[in-house]
Design a protein around this motif. Structure first.
Motif, PDB file in Angstrom:
ATOM      1  N   UNK A  87       7.102   2.821  -9.412  1.00 52.77           N
ATOM      2  CA  UNK A  87       6.124   1.911  -8.835  1.00 52.77           C
ATOM      3  C   UNK A  87       6.836   0.641  -8.391  1.00 52.77           C
ATOM      4  N   UNK A  88       6.362   0.050  -7.324  1.00 52.20           N
ATOM      5  CA  UNK A  88       6.867  -1.248  -6.892  1.00 52.20           C
ATOM      6  C   UNK A  88       6.025  -2.318  -7.567  1.00 52.20           C
ATOM      7  N   UNK A  89       6.710  -3.256  -8.212  1.00 48.97           N
ATOM      8  CA  UNK A  89       6.004  -4.363  -8.850  1.00 48.97           C
ATOM      9  C   UNK A  89       6.562  -5.659  -8.271  1.00 48.97           C
ATOM     10  N   UNK A  90       6.133  -6.778  -8.788  1.00 50.52           N
ATOM     11  CA  UNK A  90       6.635  -8.039  -8.262  1.00 50.52           C
ATOM     12  C   UNK A  90       6.061  -8.358  -6.893  1.00 50.52           C
ATOM     13  N   UNK A  91       6.696  -9.268  -6.200  1.00 52.01           N
ATOM     14  CA  UNK A  91       6.162  -9.803  -4.949  1.00 52.01           C
ATOM     15  C   UNK A  91       5.993  -8.751  -3.871  1.00 52.01           C
ATOM     16  N   UNK A  92       6.910  -7.779  -3.797  1.00 51.61           N
ATOM     17  CA  UNK A  92       6.829  -6.784  -2.726  1.00 51.61           C
ATOM     18  C   UNK A  92       5.553  -5.948  -2.771  1.00 51.61           C
ATOM     19  N   UNK A  93       4.907  -5.870  -3.917  1.00 52.59           N
ATOM     20  CA  UNK A  93       3.642  -5.132  -4.011  1.00 52.59           C
ATOM     21  C   UNK A  93       2.579  -5.744  -3.100  1.00 52.59           C
ATOM     22  N   UNK A  94       2.719  -7.023  -2.789  1.00 53.95           N
ATOM     23  CA  UNK A  94       1.740  -7.666  -1.911  1.00 53.95           C
ATOM     24  C   UNK A  94       1.678  -6.999  -0.542  1.00 53.95           C
ATOM     25  N   UNK A  95       2.799  -6.397  -0.098  1.00 53.32           N
ATOM     26  CA  UNK A  95       2.775  -5.715   1.194  1.00 53.32           C
ATOM     27  C   UNK A  95       1.852  -4.493   1.166  1.00 53.32           C
ATOM     28  N   UNK A  96       1.795  -3.830   0.019  1.00 52.96           N
ATOM     29  CA  UNK A  96       0.879  -2.698  -0.111  1.00 52.96           C
ATOM     30  C   UNK A  96      -0.569  -3.175  -0.134  1.00 52.96           C
ATOM     31  N   UNK A  97      -0.811  -4.262  -0.854  1.00 55.19           N
ATOM     32  CA  UNK A  97      -2.182  -4.737  -0.993  1.00 55.19           C
ATOM     33  C   UNK A  97      -2.715  -5.329   0.313  1.00 55.19           C
ATOM     34  N   UNK A  98      -1.867  -6.001   1.072  1.00 55.24           N
ATOM     35  CA  UNK A  98      -2.334  -6.514   2.357  1.00 55.24           C
ATOM     36  C   UNK A  98      -2.622  -5.363   3.316  1.00 55.24           C
ATOM     37  N   UNK A  99      -1.842  -4.283   3.203  1.00 54.05           N
ATOM     38  CA  UNK A  99      -2.084  -3.124   4.054  1.00 54.05           C
ATOM     39  C   UNK A  99      -3.417  -2.470   3.711  1.00 54.05           C
ATOM     40  N   UNK A 134      -8.709 -13.864  -4.317  1.00 49.59           N
ATOM     41  CA  UNK A 134      -9.482 -14.115  -3.091  1.00 49.59           C
ATOM     42  C   UNK A 134      -9.533 -12.860  -2.228  1.00 49.59           C
ATOM     43  N   UNK A 135      -8.387 -12.184  -2.075  1.00 54.28           N
ATOM     44  CA  UNK A 135      -8.354 -10.978  -1.242  1.00 54.28           C
ATOM     45  C   UNK A 135      -9.282  -9.906  -1.799  1.00 54.28           C
ATOM     46  N   UNK A 136      -9.235  -9.689  -3.110  1.00 51.49           N
ATOM     47  CA  UNK A 136     -10.081  -8.657  -3.718  1.00 51.49           C
ATOM     48  C   UNK A 136     -11.560  -8.997  -3.534  1.00 51.49           C
ATOM     49  N   UNK A 137     -11.905 -10.253  -3.701  1.00 54.28           N
ATOM     50  CA  UNK A 137     -13.298 -10.638  -3.539  1.00 54.28           C
ATOM     51  C   UNK A 137     -13.782 -10.553  -2.104  1.00 54.28           C
ATOM     52  N   UNK A 138     -12.901 -10.894  -1.146  1.00 53.02           N
ATOM     53  CA  UNK A 138     -13.309 -10.934   0.259  1.00 53.02           C
ATOM     54  C   UNK A 138     -13.210  -9.581   0.958  1.00 53.02           C
ATOM     55  N   UNK A 139     -12.126  -8.824   0.663  1.00 54.35           N
ATOM     56  CA  UNK A 139     -11.811  -7.656   1.480  1.00 54.35           C
ATOM     57  C   UNK A 139     -11.854  -6.319   0.727  1.00 54.35           C
ATOM     58  N   UNK A 140     -11.799  -6.356  -0.582  1.00 56.93           N
ATOM     59  CA  UNK A 140     -11.750  -5.107  -1.345  1.00 56.93           C
ATOM     60  C   UNK A 140     -12.849  -5.094  -2.415  1.00 56.93           C
ATOM     61  N   UNK A 141     -14.102  -5.190  -1.998  1.00 59.76           N
ATOM     62  CA  UNK A 141     -15.200  -5.249  -2.979  1.00 59.76           C
ATOM     63  C   UNK A 141     -15.355  -3.964  -3.775  1.00 59.76           C
ATOM     64  N   UNK A 142     -14.747  -2.875  -3.301  1.00 57.46           N
ATOM     65  CA  UNK A 142     -14.804  -1.623  -4.053  1.00 57.46           C
ATOM     66  C   UNK A 142     -13.951  -1.672  -5.318  1.00 57.46           C
ATOM     67  N   UNK A 143     -13.191  -2.758  -5.480  1.00 60.01           N
ATOM     68  CA  UNK A 143     -12.343  -2.935  -6.658  1.00 60.01           C
ATOM     69  C   UNK A 143     -12.762  -4.220  -7.372  1.00 60.01           C
ATOM     70  N   UNK A 144     -13.916  -4.210  -8.051  1.00 63.75           N
ATOM     71  CA  UNK A 144     -14.432  -5.444  -8.660  1.00 63.75           C
ATOM     72  C   UNK A 144     -13.833  -5.721 -10.041  1.00 63.75           C
TER      73      UNK A 144
END
Length: 344
Positions: free
Chosen positions: A130-142, A304-314
């Motif tokens: 698994x990728x952890x740390x800062x680079x994981x943000x690239x997966x989450x933004x995608x 903020x991203x989870x609340x705004x864009x990924x409501x399926x992951x509360x």
């Protein structure tokens, strides 16, 4: 403060097209490695032709020439030719699509990280990393169809979490077992070196680092199958406290784009677990102060991203019940993305 910007419809469409090309290419490459390695041909023995398979150093006779063995020979060579043509065509399509994505300026992941992830995937399709740390943000933004601001994603390394309950099985084209160091040097950049046999980090001539870590076992002396080096002189993943939560978390598999627009497969923990882990790190007394501040900032961005864009992951009660108690406390009260105090 602008945490991220939304991608326009064209960029989203082109990224999806590249992900589909990757899925088709990697399926064809898996087929090549599984079914079309080695050779299959006729060899004369005692005045008769026999069909011989040579694969992974093993020579096997499939029998004398007959309608059945003729069909086996024909099917193998037709299939191999079709597979080569498909890989060639898909590779050309990806080259063109990468150029489009570069023109749209949506490539993100550092090239060294992308090459590492592709190499690990092609050399062990079942690799539990698994990728952890800062680079994981690239997966989450995608996942969310956005791009974080550069300050949130800036880093000079990639952290790869190894599930040490299973041993990696990296194989070359000739089915030679290979370690992490040699794999990275061959497939990523020859200048990557470790500081010694007990190191967990590889660094290249430009200072980019690839770090392999694993959960700290409990008890500490407990032997784990994936803890030892894959070969003599190879690096070994470092045991780190707190990573057990991430290795046990549900995963998301995402195709991200590197800086040149090419795809790379990235497996990360469910973004909620990653976010809570960052909150936990930001409270650790042994954590460097600057890293603690960055951990909290990244957690706020993800909240903020989870609340705004990924409501399926509360961050609901059901999710909190799945967390270890120490992590669940990070959500009491629920952190918000807007602060009224500085990050002391």
């Amino acid at each position: 403060m602008m945490y991220y910007k939304e991608l326009d419809a064209r960029a989203v469409r082109e990224r999806v097209d590249m992900a589909q090309l990757w899925d088709a290419w990697i399926a064809a490459d898996d087929l090549r490695r599984h079914s079309f390695r080695g050779s299959l041909g006729w060899e004369a023995r005692n005045g008769r032709d026999y069909l011989y398979s040579r694969k992974r150093g093993v020579v096997k006779s499939l029998g004398p020439r007959s309608p059945e063995t003729e069909q086996i020979h024909l099917a193998f060579h037709r299939g191999r030719d079709a597979n080569r043509n498909r890989l060639r065509s898909l590779s050309a399509e990806m080259e063109q699509q990468a150029a489009v994505l570069r023109s749209l300026n949506v490539g993100r992941l550092p090239i060294m990280a992308a090459r590492t992830l592709r190499a690990l995937r092609t050399h062990d399709k079942s690799a539990t990393i698994r990728v952890i740390g800062t680079n994981a943000l690239y997966a989450y933004e995608s996942l969310a169809g956005v791009m974080f601001n550069p300050a949130s994603t800036a880093t000079g390394d990639v952290d790869i979490l190894v599930d040490d309950r299973n041993r990696l099985r990296l194989l070359t084209e000739t089915d030679e077992r290979i370690g992490l160091t040699r794999l990275v040097q061959r497939a990523v950049d020859r200048s990557f070196q470790s500081r010694g046999t007990m190191d967990f980090r590889l660094t290249n001539d430009k200072g980019y680092m690839i770090e392999f870590v694993r959960p700290e076992p409990s008890p500490l002396y407990r032997p784990m199958p994936g803890a030892d080096p894959l070969e003599t002189g190879d690096i070994r993943p470092a045991p780190i406290a707190g990573l057990q939560w991430l290795v046990n978390a549900p995963v998301v598999d995402v195709i991200v784009l590197d800086e040149r627009g090419f795809p790379a497969p990235m497996r990360c923990a469910d973004p909620r677990y990653w976010t809570v882990h960052k909150l936990w790190l930001s409270t650790r007394e042994t954590r460097e102060p600057q890293k603690k501040i960055r951990d909290r900032q990244q957690a706020d961005v993800m909240m903020k991203l989870l609340g705004d864009k990924l409501p399926q992951l509360p961050f609901d009660e059901r999710f909190r019940r799945m967390l270890p108690r120490e992590l669940a406390r990070m959500l009491e009260p629920l952190p918000t993305a807007t602060r009224t105090h500085p990050s002391w």
